[in-house]
Design an enzyme around this catalytic site. Structure first.
Site, PDB file in Angstrom:
ATOM      1  N   ARG A 215      65.250  24.137  -1.729  1.00  0.00           N
ATOM      2  CA  ARG A 215      64.059  24.971  -1.520  1.00  0.00           C
ATOM      3  C   ARG A 215      63.261  25.235  -2.797  1.00  0.00           C
ATOM      4  O   ARG A 215      62.142  25.727  -2.740  1.00  0.00           O
ATOM      5  CB  ARG A 215      64.469  26.301  -0.864  1.00  0.00           C
ATOM      6  CG  ARG A 215      64.680  26.168   0.637  1.00  0.00           C
ATOM      7  CD  ARG A 215      65.241  27.440   1.236  1.00  0.00           C
ATOM      8  NE  ARG A 215      66.652  27.596   0.936  1.00  0.00           N
ATOM      9  CZ  ARG A 215      67.351  28.728   1.151  1.00  0.00           C
ATOM     10  NH1 ARG A 215      66.737  29.794   1.644  1.00  0.00           N
ATOM     11  NH2 ARG A 215      68.630  28.788   0.860  1.00  0.00           N
TER      12      ARG A 215
ATOM     13  N   GLN B 181      82.920  18.152  -7.530  1.00  0.00           N
ATOM     14  CA  GLN B 181      83.164  18.212  -6.086  1.00  0.00           C
ATOM     15  C   GLN B 181      82.962  16.816  -5.497  1.00  0.00           C
ATOM     16  O   GLN B 181      82.018  16.110  -5.851  1.00  0.00           O
ATOM     17  CB  GLN B 181      82.214  19.213  -5.418  1.00  0.00           C
ATOM     18  CG  GLN B 181      82.530  19.411  -3.940  1.00  0.00           C
ATOM     19  CD  GLN B 181      81.755  20.558  -3.313  1.00  0.00           C
ATOM     20  OE1 GLN B 181      81.082  21.316  -4.009  1.00  0.00           O
ATOM     21  NE2 GLN B 181      81.852  20.682  -2.003  1.00  0.00           N
TER      22      GLN B 181
ATOM     23  N   ASP C  75      73.892  30.739  -8.597  1.00  0.00           N
ATOM     24  CA  ASP C  75      72.483  31.114  -8.411  1.00  0.00           C
ATOM     25  C   ASP C  75      72.300  32.612  -8.167  1.00  0.00           C
ATOM     26  O   ASP C  75      71.271  33.041  -7.666  1.00  0.00           O
ATOM     27  CB  ASP C  75      71.857  30.298  -7.267  1.00  0.00           C
ATOM     28  CG  ASP C  75      72.496  30.579  -5.920  1.00  0.00           C
ATOM     29  OD1 ASP C  75      73.460  31.357  -5.860  1.00  0.00           O
ATOM     30  OD2 ASP C  75      72.012  30.011  -4.922  1.00  0.00           O
TER      31      ASP C  75
ATOM     32  N   ASN D 264      66.923  31.006  -4.372  1.00  0.00           N
ATOM     33  CA  ASN D 264      66.844  29.795  -3.548  1.00  0.00           C
ATOM     34  C   ASN D 264      65.483  29.128  -3.642  1.00  0.00           C
ATOM     35  O   ASN D 264      65.361  27.926  -3.464  1.00  0.00           O
ATOM     36  CB  ASN D 264      67.147  30.133  -2.092  1.00  0.00           C
ATOM     37  CG  ASN D 264      68.570  30.655  -1.936  1.00  0.00           C
ATOM     38  OD1 ASN D 264      69.516  29.951  -2.248  1.00  0.00           O
ATOM     39  ND2 ASN D 264      68.709  31.894  -1.506  1.00  0.00           N
TER      40      ASN D 264
HETATM   41  C1  UD1 Z   1      77.119  31.484   2.143  1.00  0.00           C
HETATM   42  C2  UD1 Z   1      78.057  32.234   3.093  1.00  0.00           C
HETATM   43  C3  UD1 Z   1      77.311  33.397   3.748  1.00  0.00           C
HETATM   44  C4  UD1 Z   1      76.728  34.298   2.696  1.00  0.00           C
HETATM   45  C5  UD1 Z   1      75.839  33.495   1.713  1.00  0.00           C
HETATM   46  C6  UD1 Z   1      75.419  34.361   0.556  1.00  0.00           C
HETATM   47  C7  UD1 Z   1      79.488  30.429   3.871  1.00  0.00           C
HETATM   48  C8  UD1 Z   1      79.869  29.576   5.024  1.00  0.00           C
HETATM   49  N1  UD1 Z   1      78.547  31.307   4.102  1.00  0.00           N
HETATM   50  O1  UD1 Z   1      76.120  30.887   2.942  1.00  0.00           O
HETATM   51  O2  UD1 Z   1      78.201  34.158   4.577  1.00  0.00           O
HETATM   52  O3  UD1 Z   1      75.964  35.329   3.296  1.00  0.00           O
HETATM   53  O4  UD1 Z   1      76.585  32.385   1.165  1.00  0.00           O
HETATM   54  O5  UD1 Z   1      74.511  33.675  -0.237  1.00  0.00           O
HETATM   55  O6  UD1 Z   1      80.043  30.301   2.807  1.00  0.00           O
HETATM   56  N2  UD1 Z   1      78.081  25.261  -3.016  1.00  0.00           N
HETATM   57  C9  UD1 Z   1      78.909  24.364  -3.647  1.00  0.00           C
HETATM   58  N3  UD1 Z   1      79.359  23.286  -2.959  1.00  0.00           N
HETATM   59  C10 UD1 Z   1      79.004  23.072  -1.655  1.00  0.00           C
HETATM   60  C11 UD1 Z   1      78.156  23.991  -1.015  1.00  0.00           C
HETATM   61  C12 UD1 Z   1      77.720  25.087  -1.726  1.00  0.00           C
HETATM   62  O7  UD1 Z   1      79.242  24.528  -4.826  1.00  0.00           O
HETATM   63  O8  UD1 Z   1      79.442  22.055  -1.100  1.00  0.00           O
HETATM   64  C13 UD1 Z   1      77.590  26.418  -3.765  1.00  0.00           C
HETATM   65  C14 UD1 Z   1      76.081  26.494  -3.777  1.00  0.00           C
HETATM   66  O9  UD1 Z   1      75.546  25.841  -4.909  1.00  0.00           O
HETATM   67  C15 UD1 Z   1      75.848  27.974  -3.858  1.00  0.00           C
HETATM   68  C16 UD1 Z   1      77.048  28.576  -3.119  1.00  0.00           C
HETATM   69  O10 UD1 Z   1      78.024  27.578  -3.100  1.00  0.00           O
HETATM   70  O11 UD1 Z   1      75.866  28.424  -5.192  1.00  0.00           O
HETATM   71  C17 UD1 Z   1      76.707  29.063  -1.725  1.00  0.00           C
HETATM   72  O12 UD1 Z   1      76.389  27.953  -0.913  1.00  0.00           O
HETATM   73  P1  UD1 Z   1      75.269  28.006   0.194  1.00  0.00           P
HETATM   74  O13 UD1 Z   1      75.173  26.692   0.837  1.00  0.00           O
HETATM   75  O14 UD1 Z   1      74.034  28.574  -0.380  1.00  0.00           O
HETATM   76  O15 UD1 Z   1      75.912  29.051   1.238  1.00  0.00           O
HETATM   77  P2  UD1 Z   1      75.134  29.701   2.439  1.00  0.00           P
HETATM   78  O16 UD1 Z   1      75.050  28.728   3.556  1.00  0.00           O
HETATM   79  O17 UD1 Z   1      73.893  30.299   1.953  1.00  0.00           O
HETATM   80 CA    CA Z   2      72.663  30.371  -0.437  1.00  0.00          CA
END
Ligand code: UD1
Ligand code: CA
Length: 481
Positions: A18, A78, A109, A234
């Site tokens: 985003r 990862q 973030d 974001n």
């Molecule tokens: C997640 C939570 C949600 C919470 C929100 C807060 C889950 C399933 N849900 O949702 O309950 O309200 O965060 O912001 O966890 N990341 C990795 N590797 C990945 C995916 C993500 O390192 O494979 C990192 C992202 O860079 C980020 C963080 O994990 O810093 C959160 O990931 P994101 O995909 O934003 O989670 P949400 O779907 O927003």
């Molecule tokens: Ca997020």
């Protein structure tokens, strides 16, 4: 002595779609350091025995920044299995096998979450002996976040994601901030049970919470005092909101430290800047990088300083400066452009519409008006006339101009470098100095002036100028009578 029972995992693998940017989201600047740098600064303050960062998107750039911001961080790559659960699983695998303390999961973030808040969260987690604790926040608009569902007695029940939430659950204002503390053993046990069998085909870290609950373990949700503490970045709107929030905190901190900041809304101060008490920062000023301002200085209005050093009692107004050192009691501006390598001595002056670069201007020396001074050293108590230029570039190479002490150069001088002007020299107005001038000499090379009497009356007859000349001639004749 670091906390041997604490490991911190920073999630930094996400894509940041985003932001719509070629620069990875976590590398966008915020108060002079990258977004992820703020999270690492907090991690450093918590003094954990292990700090790990999980990377994937733009892996090299992100990893390089992380290693620069917090040397010693373990970079964990990862793999292609997506999700926060997978990220944490791979980080935990990189911990020593016998690590049995607490694992704190931070989001790369979420830059404003401070060490005090996290230390309190961790202390509470340890006190309650819960298998996991979830940091939560009360949001006016919780849309998009996982919600904290509590039981009838108010205790934590579960997290429900936005897309799985019922109408009633969507009305819950308490959100999962995505920051967790886990007991290492409990975390290891349940990570092994995660699957990707869900709508997104990801391993969800939130499923660990669910699995712990199903196994009968205690989980706590701990709300933060202020929702902005866990605000994530974001998109660029959130980036600027977060920047404004952080700036307000920084400005207030300096105000409480004795700095007069006339207009906090238009004053931007990077985190690494230092300002002594009894200084004044006027509206429209940006202090960036490692800029330092000594006591009694007045900076602004409308001034941008990057990595500059401003001496005690100096005045710098409407100036753009980078890597410049300004002496005590010196005056700069309005409308000065200080480029790298500018060093102005105590009590010196760089005045209006003056550009300087690689210029050492000695104590008490002045370049007051409309000048370019580059690759130059000027001694003490010299004055450079209005509209002077050091011609430092021959089209191929740059050359130096050396000007001594107590020199007076006339207006509109050009110093064709390389050239050396001795102590006590005077130069005439309009002199193009091409040869060295020995100490104490007057240098002049403008052709003698010739006045051709009556030229306008004969060559421009009938013009207003000619009429004015004739009227002046009559008046002069009358005066002479
Ligand atoms: C997640 C939570 C949600 C919470 C929100 C807060 C889950 C399933 N849900 O949702 O309950 O309200 O965060 O912001 O966890 N990341 C990795 N590797 C990945 C995916 C993500 O390192 O494979 C990192 C992202 O860079 C980020 C963080 O994990 O810093 C959160 O990931 P994101 O995909 O934003 O989670 P949400 O779907 O927003
Ligand atoms: Ca997020």
């Amino acid at each position: 002595m670091s906390d041997q029972n604490l490991a911190i995992i920073v999630l930094a693998a996400g894509q940041g779609t985003r932001m719509k940017s070629a620069t990875p989201k976590l590398l966008h600047p915020l108060a002079g350091s990258p977004v992820v740098g703020h999270v690492l600064r907090t991690a450093r303050a918590l003094d954990a025995a292990h700090v790990l960062a999980v990377v994937r998107h733009e892996r090299d750039r992100v990893a390089e920044t992380i290693e620069a911001e917090l040397p010693g961080t373990t970079i964990v790559d990862q793999d292609e299995i997506p999700g926060t659960g997978r990220a944490v699983e791979q980080a935990v695998a990189a911990l020593p096998a016998d690590f049995a303390g607490e694992v704190l999961v931070l989001n790369g973030d979420v830059p404003l979450l401070d060490a005090d808040t996290l230390a309190a969260f961790l202390a509470q987690h340890r006190d309650t002996g819960s298998a996991a604790s979830v940091l939560s926040a009360i949001y006016d608009d919780p849309h998009g976040y996982g919600r904290i569902v509590r039981g009838p007695a108010g205790g934590f029940d579960r997290i429900v994601e936005q897309k799985d939430a019922s109408e009633v659950e969507r009305a819950i204002p308490e959100i999962n901030a995505g920051i967790y503390a886990f007991g290492a053993a409990a975390l290891r046990d349940q990570l092994a049970n995660l699957t990707t069998e869900n709508a997104q085909g990801e391993k969800y870290l939130t499923d660990v919470i669910q699995l712990l609950r199903e196994a009968g373990s205690e989980v706590e949700a701990v709300p933060v005092a202020e929702p902005w503490l866990v605000a994530g970045i974001n998109d660029r709107a959130q980036l600027s909101e977060t920047a404004a929030r952080l700036n307000a905190l920084i400005v207030r901190g300096w105000q409480l430290n004795g700095v007069t900041i006339e207009d906090p809304a238009t004053t931007w101060i990077d985190l690494a800047v230092t300002i002594e008490p009894d200084t004044t920062i006027r509206p429209g000023t940006q202090l960036k990088g490692a800029t330092t301002i000594a006591t009694g200085a007045i900076v602004g209005p409308d001034t941008t300083l990057v990595d500059c050093e401003i001496g005690a009692g100096a005045h710098v107004k409407r100036t753009d400066g980078t890597l410049a050192v300004i002496g005590a009691g010196a005056e700069v501006g309005p409308f000065a452009y200080l480029r790298p390598g500018t060093v102005l001595g105590d009590g010196g002056k760089i005045g209006t519409f003056v550009e300087t670069k690689n210029a050492e201007i000695g104590r008490g020396s002045k370049v007051p008006h409309l000048s370019y001074i580059g690759d130059t050293r000027i001694g003490e108590q010299s004055n450079v006339g209005a509209g002077s230029i050091t011609a430092n570039y021959d089209g191929v190479n740059k050359h130096r101009t050396e000007i001594g002490s107590h020199v007076r150069t006339g207006s509109h001088g050009v110093f064709v470098a390389p050239v050396t002007i001795g102590d006590g020299v005077y130069t005439g107005a309009g002199t193009v100095v091409r040869k060295d001038v020995p100490a104490g000499a007057l240098a002049v090379n403008v052709a003698p002036q010739r006045n051709i009497e009556g030229w306008v009356t004969t060559h421009r007859a009938g013009t207003a100028a000619a009429q004015a000349a004739e009227a002046a001639g009559t008046a002069a004749a009358t005066d002479a009578e």
